[in-house]
Design a protein around this motif. Structure first.
Motif, PDB file in Angstrom:
ATOM      1  N   PHE A  71       0.837  -1.211   0.000  1.00  0.00           N
ATOM      2  CA  PHE A  71       0.000   0.000   0.000  1.00  0.00           C
ATOM      3  C   PHE A  71       0.864   1.250   0.000  1.00  0.00           C
ATOM      4  O   PHE A  71       0.459   2.297  -0.524  1.00  0.00           O
ATOM      5  CB  PHE A  71      -1.037  -0.012   1.128  1.00  0.00           C
ATOM      6  N   ALA A  72       2.084   1.163   0.568  1.00  0.00           N
ATOM      7  CA  ALA A  72       2.994   2.310   0.511  1.00  0.00           C
ATOM      8  C   ALA A  72       3.379   2.626  -0.935  1.00  0.00           C
ATOM      9  O   ALA A  72       3.526   3.797  -1.312  1.00  0.00           O
ATOM     10  CB  ALA A  72       4.243   2.038   1.346  1.00  0.00           C
ATOM     11  N   ALA A  73       3.520   1.595  -1.746  1.00  0.00           N
ATOM     12  CA  ALA A  73       3.844   1.804  -3.160  1.00  0.00           C
ATOM     13  C   ALA A  73       2.728   2.556  -3.866  1.00  0.00           C
ATOM     14  O   ALA A  73       2.975   3.479  -4.661  1.00  0.00           O
ATOM     15  CB  ALA A  73       4.089   0.457  -3.840  1.00  0.00           C
ATOM     16  N   VAL A  74       1.477   2.176  -3.589  1.00  0.00           N
ATOM     17  CA  VAL A  74       0.331   2.871  -4.195  1.00  0.00           C
ATOM     18  C   VAL A  74       0.308   4.327  -3.733  1.00  0.00           C
ATOM     19  O   VAL A  74       0.075   5.245  -4.533  1.00  0.00           O
ATOM     20  CB  VAL A  74      -0.981   2.158  -3.842  1.00  0.00           C
ATOM     21  N   GLN A  75       0.564   4.559  -2.453  1.00  0.00           N
ATOM     22  CA  GLN A  75       0.602   5.920  -1.922  1.00  0.00           C
ATOM     23  C   GLN A  75       1.660   6.765  -2.618  1.00  0.00           C
ATOM     24  O   GLN A  75       1.414   7.930  -2.981  1.00  0.00           O
ATOM     25  CB  GLN A  75       0.875   5.892  -0.420  1.00  0.00           C
ATOM     26  N   LEU A  76       2.847   6.189  -2.809  1.00  0.00           N
ATOM     27  CA  LEU A  76       3.915   6.931  -3.480  1.00  0.00           C
ATOM     28  C   LEU A  76       3.489   7.302  -4.901  1.00  0.00           C
ATOM     29  O   LEU A  76       3.842   8.375  -5.405  1.00  0.00           O
ATOM     30  CB  LEU A  76       5.203   6.121  -3.499  1.00  0.00           C
TER      31      LEU A  76
END
Length: 371
Positions: free
Chosen positions: A227-232
């Motif tokens: 989910f951090a990747a999507v946020q970035l």
């Protein structure tokens, strides 16, 4: 190296279409169904089943989809999460069935674990059958998901605990959804409703793994890097929107705007380094089961760092575009709302404390911590 599929012109065009149509589904009751049809046609629903992707490659793909539309990225990440749990805990027969659901029928999976006081219980009713009782909240994709992975308290006499099950929605009673629950600041198109599973009946073959498997580490906390990747991707989309807006005003030669663009760019690029490192190290450390705590801690660091990166990019972007840039139909306002809401993930303070605990208790030098 990046996946050839992810880098292809076909995927670039697909992501552009998803981005261009994002405003059309920016609504509490509208699911971006067309975007997922495009993802299915491009082979991206089953990419983790058909291509040997490294975790770093998967994270970069999630980031790109998040940059196109954060709500689509959120639902897609849930789909990938469910497929990962199937790979970890399903029997060979179950894997065959659920792989066919994705590859042959383009069915969407998701993971619904969050609940309130009226959470899900799984009752044994005999003859290998089970009946669900209770609700889940924040069910992203709601009744557009054909194969939701739902967790609940298994209430059997000889087997108890937190159990995963995958619901074949076309073979069970209709699942009521409460769309009034979902009135968010952003991420509207993820349609994360409250669903009531009371009365849904399942077979033994619909249960995934054993009680307690869902929370096994490093897979539970280590998955935060997805989910951090999507946020970035959302932060990257903000920078792109700022640059396009300034270019339309012929303001890209302004020294202060260039300073802000520079800072936002190095912030996003530092996030890329976190993703690549977390992906590479996760794959490396998964080969050594002694490294569970290290995987979880590094994922927690990457998650926390990317949250801070996004929180720093957002006010810089606001200052760059000013009040006019925050007006619809420009994309900036929607991306900003979506990212603000999506950044609010569970237990951020506990995550930081866990990083500190690992470092404090480690017996090696700081230089050697992540080697």
């Amino acid at each position: 190296m990046p996946s050839m599929l992810v880098e292809s012109d076909k995927i670039t065009g697909l992501l552009q279409k998803i981005a261009e149509t994002a405003s059309q589904t920016d609504d509490d009751k509208t699911f971006p169904k067309e975007s997922f049809n495009w993802l299915a046609n491009a082979g991206l629903l089953g990419i983790t089943l058909t291509e040997p992707l490294g975790t770093d490659q998967l994270l970069q793909m999630l980031k790109q989809i998040g940059a196109a539309n954060l709500a689509v990225g959120r639902v897609y990440e849930g789909h990938i999460n469910a497929l990962n749990l199937i790979d970890l805990y399903a029997t060979s027969e179950q894997k065959g069935v659920w792989k066919a659901d994705v590859i042959e029928h383009s069915r969407l999976f998701s993971v619904w674990n969050t609940q309130a006081a009226d959470g899900v219980k799984i009752h044994v009713i005999g003859n290998g059958r089970y009946r669900l009782e209770g609700c889940k909240t924040f069910c992203s994709g709601a009744n557009w998901i054909q194969r939701p992975l739902v967790t609940g308290e298994l209430m059997g006499a000889d087997r108890r605990g937190w159990q995963m099950c995958i619901i074949p929605t076309e073979r069970v009673k209709a699942i009521p959804q409460d769309d009034q629950f979902w009135q968010p600041l952003g991420m509207r198109a993820s349609v994360s409703y409250k669903l009531d599973f009371t009365g849904v009946e399942l077979d033994e073959s619909d249960l995934l793994g054993q009680p307690g498997d869902y929370y096994k580490q490093p897979y539970f906390s280590g998955g935060a890097i997805r989910f951090a990747a999507v946020q970035l991707g959302g932060a990257e989309a903000l920078v792109e929107a700022v640059r396009a807006y300034l270019d339309s005003l012929k303001r890209t030669d302004d020294a202060f705007q260039r300073m802000r663009l520079a800072e936002m760019t190095w912030l996003v690029e530092s996030g890329n380094h976190w993703l690549n490192a977390a992906g590479t190290k996760t794959d490396q450390w998964l080969n050594d089961r002694k490294e569970t705590d290290k995987i979880v801690t590094y994922a927690n660091m990457a998650r926390t760092a990317i949250e801070e990166i996004c929180l720093r990019v957002m006010p810089l972007a606001e200052r760059s575009v000013g009040a006019r840039g925050l007006m619809r139909p420009l994309p900036f306002e929607r991306i900003h709302r979506d990212l603000t809401f999506y950044l609010r993930q569970p237990a951020p303070d506990a995550t930081v404390l866990d990083i500190g605990r690992y470092v404090a208790e480690s017996q090696v030098s700081v230089h050697e911590l992540w080697r």
